[in-house]
Design an enzyme around this catalytic site. Structure first.
Site, PDB file in Angstrom:
ATOM      1  N   HIS A  21       0.814  -1.211   0.000  1.00  5.26           N
ATOM      2  CA  HIS A  21       0.000   0.000   0.000  1.00  5.26           C
ATOM      3  C   HIS A  21       0.850   1.265   0.000  1.00  5.26           C
ATOM      4  O   HIS A  21       1.886   1.346   0.658  1.00  5.26           O
ATOM      5  CB  HIS A  21      -0.946   0.008   1.200  1.00  5.26           C
ATOM      6  CG  HIS A  21      -0.251  -0.100   2.522  1.00  5.26           C
ATOM      7  ND1 HIS A  21       0.236   0.982   3.211  1.00  5.26           N
ATOM      8  CD2 HIS A  21       0.031  -1.178   3.290  1.00  5.26           C
ATOM      9  CE1 HIS A  21       0.774   0.593   4.335  1.00  5.26           C
ATOM     10  NE2 HIS A  21       0.678  -0.720   4.417  1.00  5.26           N
ATOM     11  N   ASP A  22       0.421   2.228  -0.789  1.00  6.46           N
ATOM     12  CA  ASP A  22       0.977   3.581  -0.830  1.00  6.46           C
ATOM     13  C   ASP A  22       2.379   3.662  -1.419  1.00  6.46           C
ATOM     14  O   ASP A  22       3.037   4.705  -1.309  1.00  6.46           O
ATOM     15  CB  ASP A  22       0.973   4.222   0.576  1.00  6.46           C
ATOM     16  CG  ASP A  22      -0.410   4.207   1.205  1.00  6.46           C
ATOM     17  OD1 ASP A  22      -1.293   4.902   0.682  1.00  6.46           O
ATOM     18  OD2 ASP A  22      -0.617   3.471   2.190  1.00  6.46           O
ATOM     19  N   GLY A  80       5.015  -1.027   2.801  1.00  5.65           N
ATOM     20  CA  GLY A  80       4.176   0.147   2.579  1.00  5.65           C
ATOM     21  C   GLY A  80       4.949   1.450   2.532  1.00  5.65           C
ATOM     22  O   GLY A  80       5.994   1.601   3.167  1.00  5.65           O
TER      23      GLY A  80
END
Length: 262
Positions: A120-121, A138
Site C-alpha cells: 500500500h501507498d 508500505g
C-alpha cells in the site's frame, strides 16, 4: 473486446474495446483499463484500479486488492498503473491507505518480474526493473530507472533514488541516494551504477562528478553534514548540465527520512 467466455467482467467495469482478457480472469466494478492492455488468464483485478495503455499482465497476478494493513477499514483508496508495463506471474499490487495519499502508483515502461509485491501507498517511477520476488513494504518511494535484484526486500517508508541498483538478496532498511549500487543484509554501498549511466547516455563529465559526490558521502571520512557542505561547494564549480545530477543527490540527502545506507 477480446474476452474469453470464462472471464468474469463486472458490467460497471470500464474497458477499452481493444482490451484482451484471458480465461478465468476476474475484473471488478471499479476498474478502468485503457487501450491495448492484455490481461492473461487467472488474473484478478479489483478495487478502485486504473490501468493505462499497452500493459501486459501475466497469469495469476492479484491487482488492486485491499492493503495488508490492519488499519484499513474499506475506504475507497486507489491503485494507478501507467502505460507500457510488463507484469509477470503472481505479482501482488495493493490499494493505498488513508494514512497516506490513498493511492499506490506504478509509472510507465516498467519491467516487473514474477512474485513482486507492491504494498500500500508505494510510489514507483518509470523504467524500473524489479527482479523475481522483490518486495516493497508500505509507503516506499522508488525513483526512475531503479533496478532491484531478486529477493530484494525494502523496509516501509524507505526511499530509493533514481538510477540506484540493488543486488540480489538485498535487505534495505534505509534510504538509497540516486546512482548508488548496493547489496547485502543489511545493505552496504559499493560505488555508483556506472554501466547503467553509460547505457542511458550520461556523459563522462557527468559520471565523473557523480563519482566524486559518492566519494564525498562514502569515502572521505566526513560526517554527513560536512559532506553536504562539500557537495554544495562542488556544485558551485560545475557546468549546469553536470551540476543538476549532483544536485539531485544533494537534495536527496535532505529529503531522506530513514537515514541513508552508509
Amino acid at each position: 473486446m477480446h474476452i474469453h467466455p470464462s472471464a468474469l467482467i463486472d458490467p460497471k467495469a470500464q474497458l477499452d474495446s481493444s482490451v484482451e482478457v484471458g480465461a478465468y480472469s476476474i475484473i471488478g466494478p471499479n476498474v478502468k483499463i485503457a487501450a491495448g492492455t492484455k490481461i492473461g488468464p487467472h488474473v484478478v483485478i479489483e478495487g478502485h484500479t486504473t490501468i493505462g495503455s499497452n500493459n501486459t499482465f501475466y497469469q495469476f497476478s492479484s491487482i488492486g486488492a485491499a492493503p495488508q494493513d490492519k488499519k484499513y477499514a474499506g475506504e475507497p483508496t486507489r491503485l494507478e498503473i501507467g502505460d507500457n508495463n510488463v507484469i509477470r506471474e503472481f505479482c501482488t499490487f495493493n490499494l493505498g491507505t488513508v494514512q497516506d495519499d490513498g493511492v499506490t502508483r506504478l509509472g510507465n515502461d516498467n519491467w516487473i518480474m514474477a512474485y513482486v509485491h507492491l504494498a500500500h501507498d508505494c510510489q514507483v517511477g518509470n523504467n524500473v526493473i524489479f527482479a523475481n520476488n522483490a518486495a516493497l513494504a508500505g509507503h516506499v518511494h522508488v525513483g526512475d530507472w531503479v533496478i532491484l535484484g531478486g529477493f530484494t526486500n525494502v523496509h516501509q517508508f524507505c526511499k530509493i533514488g533514481a538510477h540506484a541498483m540493488c543486488g540480489m538478496g538485498t535487505s534495505l532498511l534505509q534510504d538509497v541516494p540516486p546512482f548508488v549500487m548496493l547489496n547485502g543484509n543489511p545493505a552496504a554501498a559499493h560505488g555508483i551504477n556506472v554501466e547503467g549511466l553509460k547505457r542511458r547516455g550520461f556523459s563522462r563529465e557527468q559520471i565523473s562528478a557523480i563519482r566524486q559526490t559518492y566519494k564525498l558521502i562514502y569515502k572521505s571520512g566526513l560526517t554527513l553534514e560536512e559532506a553536504k557542505a562539500a557537495i554544495d561547494a562542488q556544485i558551485a564549480e560545475l557546468e549546469a548540465d553536470v551540476a543538476l545530477h549532483v544536485q539531485s543527490m544533494r537534495h536527496f540527502l535532505d529529503a531522506a527520512t530513514r537515514g541513508i545506507v552508509r
